[in-house]
Design an enzyme around this catalytic site. Structure first.
Site, mmCIF file in Angstrom:
data_model
loop_
_atom_site.group_PDB
_atom_site.id
_atom_site.type_symbol
_atom_site.label_atom_id
_atom_site.label_comp_id
_atom_site.label_asym_id
_atom_site.label_seq_id
_atom_site.Cartn_x
_atom_site.Cartn_y
_atom_site.Cartn_z
ATOM 1 N N ASP A 147 0.845 -1.615 -0.057
ATOM 2 C CA ASP A 147 0.115 -0.245 0.240
ATOM 3 C C ASP A 147 0.704 1.285 0.082
ATOM 4 O O ASP A 147 1.060 2.479 0.549
ATOM 5 C CB ASP A 147 -0.536 -0.282 1.306
ATOM 6 C CG ASP A 147 -1.591 0.737 0.902
ATOM 7 O OD1 ASP A 147 -2.335 1.333 0.077
ATOM 8 O OD2 ASP A 147 -2.755 1.496 2.169
ATOM 9 N N ASP A 290 -2.351 8.699 10.179
ATOM 10 C CA ASP A 290 -2.642 8.606 9.233
ATOM 11 C C ASP A 290 -4.829 7.388 9.272
ATOM 12 O O ASP A 290 -4.689 7.253 10.780
ATOM 13 C CB ASP A 290 -2.179 7.337 8.533
ATOM 14 C CG ASP A 290 -2.304 6.295 7.638
ATOM 15 O OD1 ASP A 290 -3.374 7.164 6.465
ATOM 16 O OD2 ASP A 290 -3.159 5.266 7.576
ATOM 17 N N GLU A 332 -5.743 13.335 9.117
ATOM 18 C CA GLU A 332 -6.120 12.747 7.708
ATOM 19 C C GLU A 332 -7.467 12.054 7.898
ATOM 20 O O GLU A 332 -7.336 10.773 8.355
ATOM 21 C CB GLU A 332 -4.781 11.764 7.650
ATOM 22 C CG GLU A 332 -5.290 11.239 6.220
ATOM 23 C CD GLU A 332 -5.739 10.211 5.517
ATOM 24 O OE1 GLU A 332 -5.829 9.659 4.423
ATOM 25 O OE2 GLU A 332 -6.134 9.777 6.220
ATOM 26 N N HIS A 396 -1.416 11.760 -2.795
ATOM 27 C CA HIS A 396 -1.363 10.421 -3.160
ATOM 28 C C HIS A 396 -1.931 10.020 -3.221
ATOM 29 O O HIS A 396 -2.551 8.597 -3.681
ATOM 30 C CB HIS A 396 0.129 9.716 -2.879
ATOM 31 C CG HIS A 396 -0.555 9.516 -0.742
ATOM 32 N ND1 HIS A 396 -0.392 9.936 -0.038
ATOM 33 C CD2 HIS A 396 -0.823 8.419 -0.656
ATOM 34 C CE1 HIS A 396 -0.743 9.638 0.761
ATOM 35 N NE2 HIS A 396 -1.006 8.266 1.177
HETATM 36 C C1 OTU Z 1 -4.843 6.728 4.208
HETATM 37 O O1 OTU Z 1 -6.065 7.332 3.461
HETATM 38 C C2 OTU Z 1 -3.808 7.055 3.025
HETATM 39 O O2 OTU Z 1 -3.492 8.053 3.449
HETATM 40 C C3 OTU Z 1 -3.303 5.619 2.271
HETATM 41 O O3 OTU Z 1 -2.769 5.778 1.502
HETATM 42 C C4 OTU Z 1 -3.447 4.954 2.527
HETATM 43 O O4 OTU Z 1 -4.020 3.644 1.679
HETATM 44 C C5 OTU Z 1 -4.724 4.009 3.926
HETATM 45 O O5 OTU Z 1 -4.377 5.029 4.675
HETATM 46 C C6 OTU Z 1 -4.614 2.636 4.596
HETATM 47 O O6 OTU Z 1 -3.125 2.805 5.535
HETATM 48 O O7 OTU Z 1 -8.417 5.531 2.059
HETATM 49 O O8 OTU Z 1 -8.305 6.220 -0.289
HETATM 50 O O9 OTU Z 1 -11.290 7.784 4.210
HETATM 51 O O10 OTU Z 1 -9.468 8.494 5.505
HETATM 52 O O11 OTU Z 1 -7.554 6.993 5.594
HETATM 53 C C7 OTU Z 1 -7.558 6.829 0.675
HETATM 54 C C8 OTU Z 1 -10.372 7.034 3.740
HETATM 55 C C9 OTU Z 1 -8.016 6.013 2.251
HETATM 56 C C10 OTU Z 1 -9.714 7.795 4.371
HETATM 57 C C11 OTU Z 1 -7.819 7.510 4.195
HETATM 58 C C12 OTU Z 1 -7.127 6.342 3.658
#
Ligand code: OTU
Length: 644
Positions: A147, A290, A332, A396
């Site tokens: 991921d 995150d 986030e 990203h």
């Molecule tokens: C985050 O994003 C990260 O920015 C992603 O790159 C990761 O894949 C993910 O966590 C897992 O670690 O789903 O499409 O509602 O709050 O946490 C991005 C979901 C994601 C978001 C977010 C997530």
């Protein structure tokens, strides 16, 4: 005695009992005193939070002691220069509201190969004007699918391909010497299934199985799933993964290899606190928390944004104020705007991504109308004192249309239908669309979908280039600058997704990589092209035009103290295509989202801003006359201020 009094007294009693032990851990009398003073200030709050989370457990006080000792150990290990930074930041806690703070974000490997490469790029960051650098997860992670690093196998080790922890600690200091604060991720909702905790759990160790959420059969998972949202319905359907080794269903909100941690276990709270403080001790100044929404689960709920999730973050925040107050949290939460706001607080996350602004900037580009953007921002831009937005146009991740349906309804828009339109627009399906985006996680049940693509490709540069259409190229470049001009002036920290400053286009090569083909976010995660970047010196190229204009906008922002903080008044310009806001009563920003010239009445502007006798546009340095009309060219933006 009321419950609060009781808790305060209990906290005091625990502290008094534990102090002699702490003094054995922190031996230097001066540092000891600093630590004890901070404990006296913040421990009552920590105690209340931890008591609310874990007080019902018979061994609560045992865990409390363990947590306190862990914090003391981290403080004893904190380097003297970082302790000095702590003192500095305690005296200037709102440093991040300064208009000079400008951020950039990148992957270490894709941007510069490794940590040594990042060091060598410090002049580039400075050339652009960055003072804040977010390096995306650079920790040990499984080979292959991980991921993009968000599946972490060891929070204390840098991925050996990128360097090592000592280099990271040195880099954080070197960046600071160049006026750049380092931001890293704290991916605390889950670990990878290769983390020692997970591996030990897979060997059958009960203690480590309790670090995660596991179920012997589908009974409870099925009940939970009735209310859960699928985050990656295409690549990782469902929220649980069966592991035959231990015959258990493991809670995996994201991918099957990302195991959700179990924060009902106070030991998990402690070990993750230790990891957090370890990162703080490497010199990290901003920690991006995150996926904050998901850290607590409760049967019968969506398991997002629960009160306990807030308590955990607040408790971590309090420990940071005790051990490493130079560190600030950034939330986030890409969720409904009400929930985004719920994490923003000096005692929780003083910084937060602003996903609503991000999504609505793209929405306004597609519709050429600003009503939803203006309406939502006038309702939601204001946040708790002492906090700041992190404003961005791309990162990203995918773009999700996470605006509030009620905001949309209030301006006569049906949220569901509008999202369907935006998805068609940004995948280029809608007739006349300029965008070249790629679908991300279409859900056939809810018809929900998100969008991948680089800023430049979504703004129309890819299409204009392939059609060799000059007018379209000009419009695409102006769209890129328009939305950046807003994140640079709206109030808060602007965050650039590195690559966007040289108008990087989509990279479709992920489609032939078996590890990436399922995840369209890779379309906007190409390796940074330094040959392309070299063209930034040439104004006639897209790279040069975007880079040099952004550089100038950043310089202008930096020179305007009125752009500090987040005092922003969004107002109705009486033109459906032009967004207007006033910063700190001093600077008026106008932004034309249409591909046609627009006229704004000076009288309307005068209602929101005491018109100075002589007005200049800070962007061009030219004098501007507002009476009777102000004319804005297609996609033009102005930062109006009193002439010096
Ligand atoms: C985050 O994003 C990260 O920015 C992603 O790159 C990761 O894949 C993910 O966590 C897992 O670690 O789903 O499409 O509602 O709050 O946490 C991005 C979901 C994601 C978001 C977010 C997530």
């Amino acid at each position: 005695m009321n419950p609060t009094e009781w808790l305060t007294q209990e906290a005091q009693r625990s502290l008094t009992r534990l102090l002699p032990r702490l003094k054995l851990i922190i031996t230097d009398p001066h540092t000891q005193q600093v630590f004890i003073t901070r404990l006296e200030n913040h421990f009552p709050r920590v105690f209340q939070l931890l008591h609310a989370l874990y007080g019902h457990q018979y061994d609560f006080f045992y865990h409390l002691e363990q947590i306190l000792e862990a914090a003391a150990r981290s403080y004893a290990e904190r380097a003297p220069d970082l302790r000095m930074l702590d003192t500095q930041r305690e005296a200037d806690p709102l440093w991040f509201q300064n208009q000079q703070v400008v951020g950039g974000v990148c992957y270490v490997d894709l941007f510069a190969g490794d940590l040594q490469g990042i060091r060598e790029k410090i002049p580039y960051f400075q050339e652009l004007g960055l003072t804040y650098l977010h390096l995306m997860p650079l920790f040990d992670a499984p080979e292959g699918a991980n991921d993009g690093g968000y599946a972490i196998s060891d929070f204390r080790n840098v991925n050996p391909k990128l360097g090592n922890m000592a280099q990271l600690a040195t880099l954080s200091r070197e960046l600071r010497q160049h006026g750049i604060s380092l931001c890293l991720d704290f991916v605390f909702n889950h670990t990878s299934d290769q983390h020692t905790w997970a591996l030990t759990a897979l060997e059958g160790d009960r203690q480590h199985q309790d670090y995660y959420r596991m179920f012997p059969d589908r009974t409870l998972p099925d009940l939970y799933e009735r209310h859960l949202r699928e985050i990656f319905p295409n690549q990782a359907p469902g929220s649980f993964t069966y592991r035959p080794e231990i015959e258990q269903w493991v809670w995996t909100t994201f991918h099957s290899f990302q195991w959700d941690l179990n924060y009902t276990n106070p030991e998990v709270f402690r070990v993750m606190l230790e990891e957090l403080l370890f990162l703080a001790n490497q010199g990290v100044e901003v920690l991006r928390l995150d996926a904050v929404a998901f850290i607590w689960k409760e049967m019968g709920t969506t398991c997002e944004n629960l009160p306990q999730a807030h308590m955990i973050i607040q408790a971590y925040n309090a420990w940071v104020q005790i051990v490493a107050p130079a560190l600030v949290f950034k939330s986030e939460a890409i969720v409904h705007p009400d929930f985004v706001a719920s994490y923003i607080d000096p005692n929780e996350c003083p910084l937060s991504y602003n996903p609503t602004l991000m999504a609505l900037l793209w929405e306004a580009l597609a519709t050429r109308e600003v009503k939803l953007l203006r309406h939502s921002m006038s309702k939601r831009f204001e946040i708790t004192l002492g906090c700041a937005w992190v404003n961005y146009v791309r990162v990203h991740d995918d773009i999700g249309w996470s605006f509030a349906d009620e905001d949309a309804a209030e301006v006569g828009i049906n949220g569901f239908h509008h999202r369907q339109f935006l998805n068609r627009f940004y995948t280029g399906e809608f007739p006349g669309s300029f965008a070249a985006g790629v679908p991300f996680n279409f859900n056939p049940v809810t018809l929900d979908m998100r969008i991948s693509g680089t800023c430049a490709s979504l703004a129309g540069l890819e299409q204009a280039t392939s059609e060799a259409n000059n007018l379209q190229r000009e419009h695409a470049l102006k769209r890129i600058l328009l939305i950046h001009s807003i994140i640079l002036s709206a109030g808060g920290i602007p965050l650039l997704y590195l690559g966007d400053e040289i108008a990087t286009l989509n990279d479709y090569s992920y489609r032939s990589d078996p590890v990436k083909e399922e995840d369209s976010r890779w379309v906007h995660r190409p390796a940074f092209d330094w040959q392309q970047a070299a063209r930034r010196a040439d104004l006639s190229t897209s790279e040069g035009y975007i880079f040099q204009t952004l550089q100038r906008l950043i310089q202008q922002r930096t020179a305007q103290p009125e752009l500090a903080g987040n005092q922003t008044l969004f107002f109705d310009t009486r033109c459906p295509h032009v967004l207007g806001y006033v910063r700190s009563h001093k600077v008026m920003i106008l932004a034309n989202f249409s591909d046609f010239e627009q006229k704004i009445s000076g009288e309307v502007l005068a209602a929101y801003w005491q018109l100075p006798a002589e007005i200049i546009d800070l962007i061009t340095g030219k004098h501007v006359n507002l009476k009777p009309w102000l004319i804005l060219a297609p996609y033009e933006f102005m930062w109006l201020a009193a002439a010096p």
